[in-house]
Design an enzyme around this catalytic site. Structure first.
Site, PDB file in Angstrom:
ATOM      1  CB  CYS A   2      -0.930   0.193   1.404  1.00  0.00           C
ATOM      2  SG  CYS A   2      -1.418  -1.759   1.812  1.00  0.00           S
ATOM      3  NE  ARG A  27       4.122   2.282  -2.052  1.00  0.00           N
ATOM      4  CZ  ARG A  27       5.012   2.024  -1.192  1.00  0.00           C
ATOM      5  NH1 ARG A  27       6.220   2.156  -1.626  1.00  0.00           N
ATOM      6  NH2 ARG A  27       5.204   1.291   0.231  1.00  0.00           N
ATOM      7  CD1 TRP A  74      -1.730  -6.266  -2.674  1.00  0.00           C
ATOM      8  CD2 TRP A  74      -2.353  -5.386  -4.211  1.00  0.00           C
ATOM      9  NE1 TRP A  74      -1.575  -6.892  -3.605  1.00  0.00           N
ATOM     10  CE2 TRP A  74      -2.847  -6.703  -4.673  1.00  0.00           C
ATOM     11  CE3 TRP A  74      -3.501  -4.191  -5.458  1.00  0.00           C
ATOM     12  CZ2 TRP A  74      -2.781  -6.910  -5.870  1.00  0.00           C
ATOM     13  CZ3 TRP A  74      -3.742  -4.782  -6.443  1.00  0.00           C
ATOM     14  CH2 TRP A  74      -3.906  -5.910  -7.026  1.00  0.00           C
ATOM     15  CG  ASN A 100       1.728  -0.735   3.002  1.00  0.00           C
ATOM     16  OD1 ASN A 100       1.738  -1.947   3.273  1.00  0.00           O
ATOM     17  ND2 ASN A 100       2.877  -0.006   3.319  1.00  0.00           N
ATOM     18  N   GLY A 101       1.333  -3.098   6.021  1.00  0.00           N
ATOM     19  CA  GLY A 101       1.349  -4.147   6.264  1.00  0.00           C
ATOM     20  C   GLY A 101      -0.172  -4.832   7.313  1.00  0.00           C
ATOM     21  CD  GLU A 488      14.045 -10.714 -15.388  1.00  0.00           C
ATOM     22  OE1 GLU A 488      13.716 -11.163 -14.634  1.00  0.00           O
ATOM     23  OE2 GLU A 488      13.470 -10.256 -16.031  1.00  0.00           O
ATOM     24  CE  LYS A 492      10.337  -7.907 -15.964  1.00  0.00           C
ATOM     25  NZ  LYS A 492      11.174  -8.862 -15.258  1.00  0.00           N
ATOM     26  CD  GLU A 495       7.135  -9.050 -13.945  1.00  0.00           C
ATOM     27  OE1 GLU A 495       6.442  -8.995 -12.402  1.00  0.00           O
ATOM     28  OE2 GLU A 495       8.295  -8.854 -13.981  1.00  0.00           O
ATOM     29  CG  HIS A 511      16.309 -34.051 -20.101  1.00  0.00           C
ATOM     30  ND1 HIS A 511      16.179 -35.307 -20.269  1.00  0.00           N
ATOM     31  CD2 HIS A 511      17.025 -33.790 -20.410  1.00  0.00           C
ATOM     32  CE1 HIS A 511      18.390 -36.106 -20.378  1.00  0.00           C
ATOM     33  NE2 HIS A 511      18.201 -34.467 -20.438  1.00  0.00           N
ATOM     34  CE  LYS A 610      10.220  -1.290  -9.107  1.00  0.00           C
ATOM     35  NZ  LYS A 610      10.413  -3.016 -10.746  1.00  0.00           N
TER      36      LYS A 610
HETATM   37  C1  AGP Z   1      10.019  -8.146 -11.219  1.00  0.00           C
HETATM   38  O1  AGP Z   1       9.584  -7.885 -12.408  1.00  0.00           O
HETATM   39  C2  AGP Z   1       8.896  -8.932 -10.669  1.00  0.00           C
HETATM   40  N1  AGP Z   1       7.984  -7.193  -9.833  1.00  0.00           N
HETATM   41  C3  AGP Z   1       9.581  -9.121  -8.983  1.00  0.00           C
HETATM   42  O2  AGP Z   1       9.377 -10.542  -9.624  1.00  0.00           O
HETATM   43  C4  AGP Z   1       9.988  -9.268  -8.356  1.00  0.00           C
HETATM   44  O3  AGP Z   1      11.102  -8.808  -8.903  1.00  0.00           O
HETATM   45  C5  AGP Z   1      10.546  -8.861  -6.836  1.00  0.00           C
HETATM   46  O4  AGP Z   1       8.971  -9.062  -6.447  1.00  0.00           O
HETATM   47  C6  AGP Z   1      11.769  -9.079  -6.391  1.00  0.00           C
HETATM   48  O5  AGP Z   1      11.362  -7.545  -5.993  1.00  0.00           O
HETATM   49  P1  AGP Z   1      12.943  -6.527  -5.104  1.00  0.00           P
HETATM   50  O6  AGP Z   1      13.566  -6.784  -6.403  1.00  0.00           O
HETATM   51  O7  AGP Z   1      12.381  -5.180  -5.197  1.00  0.00           O
HETATM   52  O8  AGP Z   1      13.392  -7.646  -4.105  1.00  0.00           O
END
Ligand code: AGP
Length: 615
Positions: A2, A27, A74, A100-101, A488, A492, A495, A511, A610
């Protein structure tokens, strides 16, 4: 995670708060609200959905005052709704809280409070906080605002960032941080003060900030702030000046933050390298690591802990540190490491990679390692974040604010940081000679230009994405240093476009995964001219033999592969170790353009935030 913004001063709090929340949109949130203290007491406006809904509400039904707090939520407890949106007001209307939390013991607290006659207005865990504060403030032995807040937070289990205002305290706002539930930054102004969960929300107003540590409480007034621990002992705040400029945190001429951040990578990597390489002597300096040569020689193992994209960065860094510094590296997910009772000793160092510096699983892994006596380092982008404060030494990414949920420039900067770390450890451990060190440093200096060259693929990738965006499954394959890049690339794509995509070591295709291959499963094969090239050509041929559609990332000038793959994305020739920083560029661009072709919400993908500050 949040977003929180608070203001106390002489200007209109509502406008400052809503604008600040707008800068925290990335966020992730599903509702938002603002509360202001004015001559008529505390007034609240809340709404579900995008922040524009809240903005419209406060325009239609204005609230004005010079003290207020706001929040983008959130949802964790309670469905997204107006009644569950923050801020939350106590039953008698004297206090209002944003949070937040997660209050892990909120059910028992809620039952206790209801038994005392409290009527809850929401389904959230947060509401127990504001009702507890009012309980203590209105107890038979009345206590002051700060004491009521202190007593209330002592009842909470879990990690929290809390900001509270009191109807009868027009010159005070209180902020509390417990554990790792996102940051609490105090912004220092002239005759006014700000509080925010993240720097971009208040950066246009002030660069001078104090970041609360866990179990700290700030009493904030127009004249400034006073910092205490939860026992009421006074503390001295560490005032830091943030170098980021507000413009760089805005989109500029780009359509999305993610697009801007992909194209910022040459600049970001230049800043990552900046100040760490003595080009006269071709040596790397990382003084912020606080590592002595003796300790470097003593080390026998490095354990890298991270999540998501940062975890894949750690898989790349393993190659650097093992090959250059001859130090054994183990890479683990933060969420796994923290629960496997790891073996840690003085000869083990932990490296936490985290863009936000607030990922709860990574922070918990750091604390687990610290509790067992390990040396804890971090590679972090968000200045002032918890990971920086917990670590014994930090290598900052210096990539500038990364707003898009999908990490791009932080990923490549964190890889470059590990390359620098590998050289630095190699210098201290004597595992590289002068000639090797000079070559490695020279290779590092070439990275920004190589990344710039790879970004020239943008238009070709945009066209290619137009042919691929309708597919529902993708396979990304690579070997060695490019296996993490396959992982990666798949992350990308999935997500931000919501397309199912898997990354796999190319050698594993036979395999199992090769059973998937047909004309409906595009295969992204990362096949630069390196020591594994022939193997990759063989994998491409296997995929083609089964009717697969193959898109190869290849080294410019490689004409052979053009006859094997359906599409080729050429990247410049690079030294083998730094190839991943360049080979990921076309995959970032491809994920971005496919998501745009699909009309996806690129910067705020569904279900994602984020920074993941909850388990
Ligand atoms: C990456 O594109 C994602 N948003 C997610 O996997 C992110 O890398 C992960 O949550 C770790 O975040 P951080 O690097 O802020 O710890």
């Amino acid at each position: 995670m949040c977003g929180i913004v608070g203001y106390i001063g002489t200007a209109d709090a509502t406008a400052i708060i809503v604008d600040g929340l707008q800068r925290l949109e990335y966020r992730g949130y599903d509702s938002a609200g603002v509360a202001v203290l004015n001559g008529k007491g505390i007034e609240v406006r809340r709404d579900v959905g995008k922040l524009s809904n809240l903005r419209a509400r406060v325009q239609a039904d204005p609230i004005h005052g010079t003290l207020g707090i706001g929040h983008t939520r959130w949802a964790t407890h309670g469905i997204p709704s107006q009644r569950n949106a923050h801020p939350h007001v106590s039953m008698a209307g004297d206090f209002v809280v944003v949070h937040n939390g997660i209050v892990e013991n909120y059910l028992e607290l809620r039952e206790q409070l209801m038994a005392e006659g409290v009527n809850f207005a929401s389904d959230t865990d947060t509401e127990v906080i504001v009702q507890l504060i009012e309980r203590y403030a209105h107890a038979e032995v009345e206590v002051d605002f700060a004491s009521a807040v202190r007593q209330a937070v002592r009842c909470l289990r879990g990690a929290h960032a809390i900001v509270v205002i009191h109807k009868h305290e027009p010159n005070q706002m209180i902020a509390v941080r417990i554990g790792n539930a996102g940051g609490v930054a105090l912004g220092l102004g002239e005759g006014e003060m700000y509080v925010a969960s993240d720097i971009p929300a208040i950066l246009e107003h002030t660069r001078r900030m104090v970041f609360l540590e866990s179990r700290q409480m700030a009493l904030i007034s127009r004249e400034g702030y006073a910092l205490f621990d939860l026992d009421g002992q006074p503390l001295v705040g560490d005032v830091q000046t943030i170098a980021w400029d507000p413009v760089s945190a805005a989109k500029g001429e780009y359509k999305h933050f993610m697009q801007k951040e992909i194209f910022e990578q040459p600049r970001a990597i230049t800043d990552t390298l900046g100040g760490r390489i003595d080009f006269e002597h071709h040596r790397v300096h990382l003084p912020d690591l606080n590592l002595s040569a003796g300790h470097a020689l003593e080390l026998r193992r490095l354990v890298t802990v991270a999540c998501g994209t940062s975890y894949y960065s750690g898989l790349v860094g393993k190659f650097f540190i093992e090959q250059i510094a001859r130090l054994n590296v183990e890479v683990d997910y933060g969420s796994e490491y923290r629960y496997r009772d790891p073996i840690i000793d003085r000869q083990t160092a932990i490296l936490a990679i985290t863009q936000s510096g607030e990922t709860v699983d990574t922070l918990a892994a750091m604390e687990e390692a610290r509790d067992k006596g390990g040396t804890v380092w971090s590679i972090v982008n968000a200045f002032g974040s918890q990971a920086m404060r917990v670590a014994d030494g930090t290598i900052t990414m210096n990539a500038g604010p990364e707003i898009g949920v999908a990490s791009t420039k932080a990923f490549t900067s964190s890889i470059v940081d590990q390359y620098l770390l590998a050289i630095y450890l190699g210098q201290l451990r004597g595992t590289i000679n002068d000639e090797q060190r000079v070559a490695l440093v020279q290779d590092a200096s070439r990275i920004p230009a190589l990344v710039s060259k790879a970004l020239e693929l943008d238009e070709q990738v945009h066209q290619l994405a137009g042919e691929l965006y309708h597919f529902t499954d993708f396979l990304f394959v690579g070997r060695g240093l490019n296996y993490p890049i396959a992982l990666e690339g798949a992350l990308k794509l999935k997500e931000i476009s919501y397309i199912h995509a898997e990354g796999y070591p190319a050698g594993e295709m036979k395999h199992g995964p090769i059973a998937l291959i047909d004309e409906n499963m595009p295969v992204l094969a990362i096949a630069p001219r390196d020591g594994l090239y022939e193997k990759m050509i063989s994998q491409i041929e296997q995929a083609k033999a089964r009717g697969g559609l193959v898109i190869a990332v290849a080294t410019e000038g490689d004409t052979l592969i053009a006859g094997k793959a359906d599409h080729v994305l050429y990247i410049p020739q690079t030294a083998e170790l730094i190839n991943p920083v360049v080979s990921v560029i076309p995959l970032q661009l491809l994920a971005y353009h496919i998501a745009v072709w699909r009309g996806a919400d690129v910067d705020q993908p569904r279900n994602l935030a984020k920074s993941v500050t909850v388990e």
